[in-house]
Write an enzyme that holds these catalytic residues in place. Structure first.
Site, short mmCIF file in Angstrom:
data_model
loop_
_atom_site.label_atom_id
_atom_site.label_comp_id
_atom_site.label_asym_id
_atom_site.label_seq_id
_atom_site.Cartn_x
_atom_site.Cartn_y
_atom_site.Cartn_z
N ARG A 54 -5.24 56.82 57.49
CA ARG A 54 -5.11 58.32 57.37
C ARG A 54 -6.53 58.83 57.14
NH1 ARG A 54 -1.22 60.98 55.75
NH2 ARG A 54 -0.07 58.99 55.15
N LYS A 84 -20.24 36.63 54.24
CA LYS A 84 -21.35 35.72 54.45
C LYS A 84 -22.34 36.00 53.31
CE LYS A 84 -20.83 35.19 59.66
NZ LYS A 84 -21.37 35.80 60.63
N ARG A 105 -16.19 53.54 53.29
CA ARG A 105 -15.27 53.26 52.27
C ARG A 105 -15.37 51.93 51.78
NH1 ARG A 105 -9.99 56.15 51.87
NH2 ARG A 105 -8.78 55.10 50.22
N HIS A 133 -13.37 59.92 45.81
CA HIS A 133 -12.92 60.26 47.02
C HIS A 133 -13.07 61.71 47.32
CE1 HIS A 133 -11.03 59.89 50.81
NE2 HIS A 133 -9.69 59.89 50.47
#
Lengths: 312, 312, 312
Positions: A54, A84, A105, A133
């Site tokens: 979303r 890695k 994110r 957020h």
């Protein structure tokens, strides 16, 4: 932090900047074509170490509606060099070489702050772990502002998981910028707002009223902000939680000017029969995410637009 | 269903519309540059809850050749809010806010019908569960039409798994639109076309001839439609199935005007030595998927083009 | 191999072609806008059967900076028809129908050679199994050339896993094109360059000096090429390997004109304190990947550019 204009934390919010962004978002909504070349020579990377369809689509739609080009990492955790043993700093130093900005994110709290501190291109936080957020808060505030034409003198009920909900915490922080706010926190005992928020609420003179039932809310409240019930609960818990479900019957009791919001996705905490009620604005709220993100990108990447905004 | 023009089921096929689409696809194939701005101001989402690289790339190539912009969800099952309990309807309500159309694939039968019934932007079905995959039928019919210049009076052999094959079922349905059709159904006893099709075949006066061997086919048949053998079979079963494998020696027995089709991917049911035979048109068939999808997108999204088509 | 111009192996390198590409890459770096329409009517597929975020983004950024359009397969292994038993050849025959070129990564050695042998559009190898990764060598050589203004008469230390490192092997092969090369191979006994390279080194008159410590390197060496320590090692092995870690103190001993390279990602084999030293060019090296890939794409896809280059 570098001199580049990044947006990684709700603590960067300022009253005047917010109102500038809201005005810009309104203008974009009304005259989208005037903004269709803002990012025309830019490549923006959506770097999602944790998938979120979303939020990613909302940013990618915003970038493309502004004429920008996309590099997409849908699930960096699975695929990337981080497996890695690469550090966030090294990853950013590589990706900033390939693009003009990074929407990021990450599962790790403050990953975006680390990124912004070393990046030579703007970083936008699209959610970092249990941290922030901030563009979700932006779209929440923008939605409230566009319906109520105010952010001061607001009464708002926040319902559900007030303990762990990242969206809830960011919203509470954002409301601290405004005056004469009353919050009704509706939850079970185990999902109350953490007591660590007491001093914040006190400092910003926010009236906080703890509630155990929707019946305790004033019927002329400005905003009802519902949040998602957790899937993983026992049946007994689900039955107990069902007292917080908003039905057609419940929403009709409130004033016609009350608005019902939800960050989505929802489970059963708002009955689908409520969707057609004019007070239900959650799909509009999601769509506002597009416009406010277009405004944010315009603000960050477009120098001319910035100057115009400063002059205005 | 909403008034928006969606394409979700083979039952929407009409003779005249199909021929219009084929004419449009031919024109796109010949004059691709005339269509390079059809979607220039549009963003289309490919929303795949079940991965399908081939179908997705075909649509995404079509969208870009028409000048459109893309939002991609490659594997929604893995990443999306559907994991958090979100309904198809809610997902569509969000994604329609970010884009001007949705190409959707889903594991659940009729998911696309549900989507189309509430969406405010066009929905195109790219395969839903054991249900339909109507653009596959479109490209199959378009390929037959471009080689045989007819769809009436057609003789066609369909080989392999007639019991579970979604492509086979859709093709049989589509052929019902045309007249004087003869189908040779070639399979083992356990993979015969379900008897539920008997009434359909009868109603549309389709001659259906059950076969157990390639030897039973007339050598001047119009179309041989081979399908994939299942990987998961036992060795004994594989040996038994090998009688349906098409080799160079077999295809050479047929008329030069017979065409050999396959929806791809293939395993061993068509020998690679057959690829160079002029009768083998399966790679052309796959490429036709691009043109017929460009035609479909033009038909759905371009109002001027629609008007022109109606006038013609 | 078809007549189409593909780039799948380091064995295609030639001195003169390399220098042409480097000149082109320099020009692109200086005048990027002159190249922004090179691929404007092209769709290029990044077909990654094995995920590699860094390499994919580098190519995708290059394609978009040249004005091209993208089809992306981020993780073909997981999603594609190859799971249904499709051959590489069949996959290529499909994808070449959807796009004008294919950037391909595959787990299977020589997969890209197979692809190039049948494809009607150019194939670029983005790494195939334990085989080759020729654009990595391109960016390595380009970086050396841009700092040292030479590739003949070069002294270079290659450190770490010389036995299995694909990057190392490609680099050694590429250096064979140049004259009077001295390589210092620094490793433990178990990670030495395979003896199968002895004849190659001899044939091209490369001086190869086996080392067990960084102390054995001449302080005016041209290039130090560090590679990644394996994550999966025991603690005892890690302590032993730590003698190859490059720290601020070590790098400062070398000439100001020595450059320190690394293919990235890194773990701890270069201390982050080294990053600010002017000799540390590994992030520049990564960014050079963008320019050399833009040059390669221009060379392969742009006929006018090719003619101009030939004339020059």
């Amino acid at each position: 932090m570098s001199t580049v204009k990044s947006f990684v934390s709700g603590s960067q919010f300022e009253r005047s900047k917010l109102l500038t962004l809201f005005t810009l978002a309104d203008d974009i909504k009304e005259h989208p074509k005037s903004y269709s070349n803002i990012l025309s020579s830019k490549i923006i990377t959506t770097l999602f170490f944790e998938p979120s369809t979303r939020t990613r689509l909302s940013f990618e739609s915003a970038i493309q509606r502004l004429g920008g080009h996309l590099l997409t990492v849908e699930n960096g955790e699975l695929n990337s060099s981080s497996n890695k043993g690469e550090s966030i700093a090294d990853t950013i130093r590589i990706v900033e070489g390939y693009s003009d900005g990074i929407i990021m994110r990450h599962k790790q709290t403050e990953a975006c702050q680390i990124a912004a501190s070393i990046s030579e291109v703007p970083i936008i936080n699209a959610g970092d772990g249990s941290g922030e957020h901030p563009t979700q808060s932006l779209l929440d505030l923008y939605t409230i502002h566009s319906y109520k034409k105010k952010l001061d003198n607001l009464s708002i009920a926040i319902i559900g998981d007030l303990k762990y909900g990242r969206t809830v915490h960011s919203l509470v922080h954002a409301l601290c910028l405004f005056e004469n706010i009353t919050i009704y926190g509706v939850s079970n005992e185990e999902f109350e707002l953490p007591t660590t928020y007491d001093s914040l609420l006190l400092k910003h003179k926010i009236k906080y009223i703890k509630c155990r039932s929707l019946d305790e809310l004033p019927l002329d409240i400005d905003v009802i902000y519902q949040t998602r019930l957790q899937n993983e609960r026992t049946e007994a818990e689900s039955i107990r939680d069902s007292i917080f479900v908003i039905t057609k019957k419940i929403i009709e009791k409130f004033s016609p000017t009350t608005i019902l919001m939800h960050p989505l996705p929802r489970n059963k905490e708002i009955d689908v029969a409520v969707d057609k009620d004019k007070r239900a604005v959650y799909f509009e709220q999601a769509k506002n995410g597009l416009y406010i993100r277009m405004a944010l990108l315009t603000y960050i990447f477009n120098e001319e637009e910035q100057e115009r905004l400063v002059i205005v």
